[in-house]
Design a protein around this motif. Structure first.
Motif, mmCIF file in Angstrom:
data_model
loop_
_atom_site.group_PDB
_atom_site.id
_atom_site.type_symbol
_atom_site.label_atom_id
_atom_site.label_comp_id
_atom_site.label_asym_id
_atom_site.label_seq_id
_atom_site.Cartn_x
_atom_site.Cartn_y
_atom_site.Cartn_z
ATOM 1 N N ASP A 150 43.540 33.320 36.973
ATOM 2 C CA ASP A 150 42.435 32.369 37.052
ATOM 3 C C ASP A 150 42.123 31.929 38.478
ATOM 4 O OD1 ASP A 150 42.213 32.449 34.292
ATOM 5 O OD2 ASP A 150 43.437 30.646 33.992
ATOM 6 N N ALA A 151 43.146 31.687 39.288
ATOM 7 C CA ALA A 151 42.909 31.195 40.647
ATOM 8 C C ALA A 151 42.196 32.243 41.500
ATOM 9 C CB ALA A 151 44.220 30.770 41.304
ATOM 10 N N VAL A 152 42.610 33.492 41.386
ATOM 11 C CA VAL A 152 41.955 34.584 42.117
ATOM 12 C C VAL A 152 40.496 34.682 41.693
ATOM 13 C CG1 VAL A 152 41.875 37.105 42.376
ATOM 14 C CG2 VAL A 152 44.062 35.893 42.576
ATOM 15 N N HIS A 153 40.271 34.649 40.388
ATOM 16 C CA HIS A 153 38.901 34.742 39.882
ATOM 17 C C HIS A 153 38.055 33.575 40.391
ATOM 18 C CE1 HIS A 153 35.696 34.160 36.835
ATOM 19 N NE2 HIS A 153 35.554 35.450 37.069
ATOM 20 N N ALA A 154 38.570 32.378 40.309
ATOM 21 C CA ALA A 154 37.800 31.199 40.717
ATOM 22 C C ALA A 154 37.454 31.243 42.204
ATOM 23 C CB ALA A 154 38.575 29.924 40.391
ATOM 24 N N ARG A 155 38.423 31.599 43.051
ATOM 25 C CA ARG A 155 38.163 31.644 44.499
ATOM 26 C C ARG A 155 37.127 32.717 44.829
ATOM 27 N NH1 ARG A 155 43.943 30.780 44.929
ATOM 28 N NH2 ARG A 155 44.219 33.039 45.082
ATOM 29 N N ALA A 156 37.302 33.906 44.270
ATOM 30 C CA ALA A 156 36.378 35.007 44.570
ATOM 31 C C ALA A 156 34.981 34.724 44.021
ATOM 32 C CB ALA A 156 36.918 36.321 44.007
ATOM 33 N N ALA A 157 34.898 34.182 42.817
ATOM 34 C CA ALA A 157 33.599 33.913 42.198
ATOM 35 C C ALA A 157 32.821 32.865 42.986
ATOM 36 C CB ALA A 157 33.793 33.466 40.747
ATOM 37 N N GLU A 158 33.472 31.802 43.388
ATOM 38 C CA GLU A 158 32.762 30.760 44.134
ATOM 39 C C GLU A 158 32.339 31.267 45.512
ATOM 40 O OE1 GLU A 158 30.715 27.293 44.642
ATOM 41 O OE2 GLU A 158 31.507 28.187 42.803
ATOM 42 N N ALA A 159 33.204 32.009 46.170
ATOM 43 C CA ALA A 159 32.850 32.575 47.477
ATOM 44 C C ALA A 159 31.655 33.522 47.347
ATOM 45 C CB ALA A 159 34.049 33.306 48.070
ATOM 46 N N LEU A 160 31.658 34.322 46.313
ATOM 47 C CA LEU A 160 30.544 35.243 46.075
ATOM 48 C C LEU A 160 29.228 34.487 45.946
ATOM 49 C CD1 LEU A 160 29.341 38.020 45.330
ATOM 50 C CD2 LEU A 160 29.965 37.516 42.976
ATOM 51 N N ALA A 213 32.850 33.390 31.540
ATOM 52 C CA ALA A 213 34.300 33.561 31.663
ATOM 53 C C ALA A 213 34.685 34.958 32.141
ATOM 54 C CB ALA A 213 34.975 33.265 30.330
ATOM 55 N N GLY A 214 33.856 35.959 31.850
ATOM 56 C CA GLY A 214 34.196 37.335 32.184
ATOM 57 C C GLY A 214 33.671 37.829 33.511
ATOM 58 N N ARG A 265 38.969 41.724 33.978
ATOM 59 C CA ARG A 265 39.338 42.830 33.086
ATOM 60 C C ARG A 265 40.759 42.530 32.634
ATOM 61 N NH1 ARG A 265 37.140 47.744 36.931
ATOM 62 N NH2 ARG A 265 35.004 46.932 37.127
ATOM 63 N N GLY A 266 40.843 41.787 31.536
ATOM 64 C CA GLY A 266 42.129 41.237 31.140
ATOM 65 C C GLY A 266 42.504 40.192 32.172
ATOM 66 N N GLU A 267 43.702 40.287 32.720
ATOM 67 C CA GLU A 267 44.130 39.364 33.781
ATOM 68 C C GLU A 267 43.657 39.814 35.160
ATOM 69 O OE1 GLU A 267 45.747 36.273 33.988
ATOM 70 O OE2 GLU A 267 44.984 36.335 31.951
ATOM 71 N N ASP A 268 43.305 41.087 35.293
ATOM 72 C CA ASP A 268 42.890 41.618 36.592
ATOM 73 C C ASP A 268 41.488 41.157 36.955
ATOM 74 O OD1 ASP A 268 45.270 43.010 37.002
ATOM 75 O OD2 ASP A 268 44.529 44.795 35.974
ATOM 76 N N VAL A 269 41.268 40.993 38.264
ATOM 77 C CA VAL A 269 39.978 40.554 38.800
ATOM 78 C C VAL A 269 39.476 41.641 39.748
ATOM 79 C CG1 VAL A 269 38.781 38.783 40.131
ATOM 80 C CG2 VAL A 269 40.698 38.142 38.641
ATOM 81 N N TYR A 270 38.243 42.039 39.547
ATOM 82 C CA TYR A 270 37.619 43.084 40.365
ATOM 83 C C TYR A 270 36.349 42.563 41.011
ATOM 84 C CZ TYR A 270 40.630 46.694 38.443
ATOM 85 O OH TYR A 270 41.712 47.451 38.105
ATOM 86 N N ALA A 271 36.068 43.064 42.203
ATOM 87 C CA ALA A 271 34.766 42.882 42.848
ATOM 88 C C ALA A 271 34.011 44.196 42.676
ATOM 89 C CB ALA A 271 34.932 42.564 44.324
#
Length: 173
Positions: free
Chosen positions: A41-51, A97-98, A123-129
């Motif tokens: 979740d933390a990786v996703h949140a940081r990357a999503a907001e930065a994007l 969420a996805g 993608r499950g727990e993984d986060v992709y750009a």
């Protein structure tokens, strides 16, 4: 060209919105690249907001000016590639969420004609750009550049991915 000049400019391409779910249209050069950023979740949140706050563009040195601090449909964004103006308008956004992201399309005065999409996906727990684009030359300069233009687009896309990796890792640029 100034940011205030963009409001009256038309988008220069059709069809629109296909960098979100595709397929990418015929008659354009296509680009699709992705990178695993990490997991959780933390990786996703940081990357999503930065994007959504233009980190990919800043990460390659474009210094974007936008009509809003966050990407949203209808927001205009003006960057400069050396001395060339790069005017765009956000044509789609998604925040669930996805996946989180946006796509922007070229406005009159841009050296290319097309769309570029930026996504952070779970993608499950993984986060992709994911970066997806379709474009074709819009000026004599980009037509003359031929394959070098596409190499430049690929280099920029890799830079976008690096910027999102920095954000996902909690490193600011």
């Amino acid at each position: 060209m100034k940011l205030t000049d963009l409001a009256g400019l038309p988008l220069t391409y059709a069809p629109r919105g296909l960098t979100l779910d595709g397929p990418l249209p015929d008659g354009f050069h296509h680009l699709e690249v992705e990178r695993r950023l990490g997991a959780g979740d933390a990786v996703h949140a940081r990357a999503a907001e930065a994007l959504m706050r233009w980190a990919p563009q800043r990460g390659i040195g474009l210094r974007p000016q936008a009509t809003a601090p966050r990407a949203a449909s209808g927001v205009d964004i003006l960057s400069h590639l050396v001395v060339l103006p790069v005017p765009c308008r956000v044509v789609w956004t998604v925040e669930d969420a996805g996946r989180t992201g946006f796509g922007y399309g070229t406005l009159a005065g841009h050296p290319e004609s097309g769309e570029e999409g930026f996504l952070v996906e779970r993608r499950g727990e993984d986060v992709y750009a994911v970066i997806r684009a379709y474009a074709r030359p819009a000026t004599a300069l980009t037509r003359l550049g031929g394959p070098l233009t596409w190499v430049g687009q690929r280099v920029a896309a890799q830079g976008y991915l690096r910027a999102l990796q920095h954000a996902a890792d909690g490193r600011t640029r």
